[in-house]
Scaffold this motif. Structure first.
Motif, short mmCIF file in Angstrom:
data_model
loop_
_atom_site.label_atom_id
_atom_site.label_comp_id
_atom_site.label_asym_id
_atom_site.label_seq_id
_atom_site.Cartn_x
_atom_site.Cartn_y
_atom_site.Cartn_z
N PRO A 1 0.81 -1.22 0.00
CA PRO A 1 0.00 0.00 0.00
C PRO A 1 0.85 1.27 0.00
N TRP A 2 0.22 2.37 -0.21
CA TRP A 2 0.77 3.73 -0.11
C TRP A 2 1.63 4.16 -1.28
N ILE A 3 2.23 3.19 -1.99
CA ILE A 3 3.12 3.58 -3.09
C ILE A 3 2.39 3.44 -4.42
N ASP A 4 2.91 4.12 -5.45
CA ASP A 4 2.24 4.10 -6.76
C ASP A 4 2.17 2.70 -7.34
N HIS A 5 3.27 1.98 -7.23
CA HIS A 5 3.37 0.63 -7.78
C HIS A 5 4.68 0.04 -7.29
N SER A 6 4.81 -1.28 -7.39
CA SER A 6 6.06 -1.89 -6.97
C SER A 6 6.89 -2.24 -8.20
N PHE A 7 8.20 -2.43 -8.00
CA PHE A 7 9.04 -2.70 -9.17
C PHE A 7 8.76 -4.09 -9.73
N GLY A 8 8.92 -4.23 -11.02
CA GLY A 8 8.67 -5.52 -11.67
C GLY A 8 7.23 -5.72 -12.09
N PHE A 9 6.36 -4.89 -11.53
CA PHE A 9 4.93 -5.06 -11.80
C PHE A 9 4.61 -4.79 -13.27
N GLN A 10 5.19 -3.70 -13.80
CA GLN A 10 4.87 -3.38 -15.20
C GLN A 10 5.43 -4.44 -16.15
N THR A 11 6.67 -4.90 -15.86
CA THR A 11 7.25 -5.97 -16.67
C THR A 11 6.33 -7.19 -16.63
N ALA A 12 5.83 -7.48 -15.43
CA ALA A 12 5.00 -8.67 -15.24
C ALA A 12 3.71 -8.57 -16.06
N TYR A 13 3.05 -7.44 -16.01
CA TYR A 13 1.77 -7.42 -16.74
C TYR A 13 1.97 -7.30 -18.24
N ARG B 1 -2.30 -13.13 -5.70
CA ARG B 1 -2.83 -13.94 -4.59
C ARG B 1 -4.02 -13.26 -3.93
N HIS B 2 -3.85 -11.99 -3.62
CA HIS B 2 -4.92 -11.26 -2.95
C HIS B 2 -5.33 -10.02 -3.73
N SER B 3 -4.50 -9.63 -4.70
CA SER B 3 -4.75 -8.41 -5.46
C SER B 3 -4.72 -8.71 -6.95
N GLY B 4 -5.70 -8.20 -7.66
CA GLY B 4 -5.83 -8.54 -9.08
C GLY B 4 -5.22 -7.54 -10.03
N PHE B 5 -4.19 -6.82 -9.59
CA PHE B 5 -3.63 -5.76 -10.45
C PHE B 5 -3.04 -6.31 -11.76
N ASP C 1 10.73 -0.50 -15.55
CA ASP C 1 11.08 -1.05 -14.24
C ASP C 1 12.58 -0.91 -13.96
N ALA C 2 13.39 -0.96 -15.01
CA ALA C 2 14.84 -0.80 -14.81
C ALA C 2 15.12 0.59 -14.23
N VAL C 3 14.43 1.59 -14.76
CA VAL C 3 14.60 2.95 -14.24
C VAL C 3 14.12 3.02 -12.79
N TYR C 4 12.95 2.44 -12.54
CA TYR C 4 12.36 2.49 -11.20
C TYR C 4 13.25 1.77 -10.18
N CYS C 5 13.77 0.60 -10.56
CA CYS C 5 14.64 -0.16 -9.65
C CYS C 5 15.86 0.66 -9.26
N THR C 6 16.46 1.31 -10.25
CA THR C 6 17.65 2.11 -9.99
C THR C 6 17.32 3.24 -9.03
N ARG C 7 16.22 3.91 -9.28
CA ARG C 7 15.86 5.06 -8.44
C ARG C 7 15.46 4.62 -7.03
#
Ligand code: ATP
Ligand code: MG
Length: 438
Positions: A219-231, A260-264, A372-378
């Motif tokens: 929660p609280w954050i815009d998104h987690s890393f790897g999520f965009q790659t995953a979808y 598992r609990h979230s359908g994003f 995600d590569a950019v996000y991971c670095t930041r």
């Protein structure tokens, strides 16, 4: 945008011209319902704030200090740690997720090159490597040079509980004064117990989390890393299912995705791939009759149907599993296999060609995409800044595009879900044309 441009903005600059009174009822009511509390309908008196820090509001002459506000991420002028005395350590725990190696690489480079820290150690196989007495890897810039091009984690990962006292003793033995934990909700809870144990012993060890959850459920954050790659990868499987389904007689493409609990992932992948007729997520219950009926109608109308199901959807349709993984997380029942069987049996009066695709491991093991590569670095850089500043029990993330430090205790208290009354789910309903409830 430059700070001076932001500060020059006035109410008048932001006014939108309107043609006149609004008198026509929206046909979207069928989709959105008519509930007062619906978040879809915008209240005309509401506004999206231009200023998103207390400092910016204050510069405008507005006292907003009473509003709850996050600790901002980023470098501090004064540090808690002297870089020449810093030995940092990294662990990666839980399931794989695209971008783990990017985070490791960026942590190492930022700690060593930007801050000039003495050493960075990588403990192997998650918390297990902090407890089993094995020697850590010495993570040099040379060692991590090319790892961002690969999926997985060079450090390995594991599940299973370890004793916090033993892990702290390992950190002390290796003179570690900051620990970066890259993992999901379980890992962050583990980080919290480590920070508590360090505090109990009066040890100044910073424990900083980089949240890793392919399901995007932090929660609280815009998104987690790897999520965009995953979808993005998940959408490729949906496209394959769509091709298969539309090429067969009464073709059904059934795709099981993570969540598992979230359908994003399911919701976003459905929006990327289009062509999905039914998206089933944990947050929105459905009945078998409703699904069978819906699929039957689709087959009659368009000759094929594509169903996307998140692994945690429809768990109430089956007796719950009592099995747990080594970390104590309850295992889910296999909704994909169950739906495959139910669709085959429930529509056995029709000549069917059903294709079932479960791309799970293929999704989590790919390298991070450009975003995600950019996000991971930041994220790694934000985590380094937080640790050097002496923050502990803290997690980093971007919120509304800005990096923040937030207490792990807050981040693990709740989880992020697709709001069945929110605009993401509305977009899915509009795109798939599936009914509000099945
Ligand atoms: P994912 O959800 O992606 O699988 P995760 O971090 O939630 O990632 P888990 O297997 O649940 O994965 O946990 C990872 C590690 O954290 C394990 O070693 C586990 O023992 C530890 N852990 C989980 N929950 C707690 C807790 N409440 N307190 C201390 N440690 C925990
Ligand atoms: Mg978890």
């Amino acid at each position: 945008m430059r700070l001076s441009d932001l500060q020059a903005i006035t109410h008048e600059d932001l006014l939108i011209t309107r043609l006149g009174q609004r008198t026509v009822d929206t046909p979207l009511q069928e989709l959105l319902g008519n509930r007062q509390e619906s978040v879809h309908y915008v209240t005309e008196t509401d506004r999206v704030l231009v200023d998103d820090t207390l400092g910016m509001a204050k510069n405008r002459g507005v006292e907003a200090a009473d509003l709850p506000a996050f600790n901002p991420g980023g470098p501090r002028r004064k540090l808690f740690f002297d870089p020449s005395e810093v030995t940092a350590a990294i662990v990666t725990c839980g399931g794989l997720c695209p971008g783990l190696n990017n985070v490791i690489r960026a942590l190492v480079l930022h700690l060593r090159h930007a801050y000039g820290c003495r050493d960075v150690l990588g403990f192997r196989n998650g918390y297990q490597g902090l407890a089993d007495g094995s020697e850590p890897l010495r993570l040099t810039p040379e060692l991590v040079r090319d790892i961002h091009t690969r999926g997985g984690t060079i450090l390995g990962t594991s599940r299973g509980n370890q004793d916090p006292a033993t892990m702290i003793e390992t950190l002390v033995r290796h003179n570690v004064n900051m620990l970066f934990v890259v993992g999901g909700d379980g890992t962050l809870r583990g980080a919290q117990t480590l920070a508590t144990e360090a505090a109990r012993r009066d040890l100044p060890i910073a424990v900083v989390g980089v949240p890793k959850t392919i399901d995007n459920d932090i929660p609280w954050i815009d998104h987690s890393f790897g999520f965009q790659t995953a979808y993005a990868r998940a959408a490729e499987s949906i496209q394959a299912a769509h091709v298969e389904a539309s090429s067969g007689v009464n073709g059904i493409g059934l795709v099981k995705l993570m969540g598992r609990h979230s359908g994003f992932i399911a919701a976003h992948a459905a929006l990327v791939a289009q062509g999905v007729d039914f998206t089933l997520i944990p947050e929105v219950p459905f009945t078998l009759d409703g699904l069978l009926d819906g699929v039957r109608k689709k087959l009659a109308n368009q000759g094929h149907a594509v169903v996307v199901v998140a692994e945690g959807a429809g768990q109430d349709l089956l007796p719950p599993s009592t099995a747990t993984d080594p970390s104590g997380n309850r295992k889910l029942v296999d909704i994909g296999a169950f739906l495959k069987q139910q669709l085959t049996e429930g529509l056995s009066d029709l000549p069917l060609s059903l294709r079932y695709i479960d791309p799970g491991y293929a999704i989590r093991s790919v390298p991070a995409n450009a975003f995600d590569a950019v996000y991971c670095t930041r994220l790694a850089q934000a985590a380094t800044h937080a640790a050097m500043a002496g923050f502990t029990s803290v997690m980093v993330g971007s919120r509304r595009g800005r990096f923040i430090n937030l207490p792990i205790a807050l981040a693990t208290k709740t989880s992020n879900h697709v709001d069945p009354h929110g605009d993401l789910w509305m977009a899915v309903l509009e795109t798939t044309g599936q009914p509000l409830s099945l």
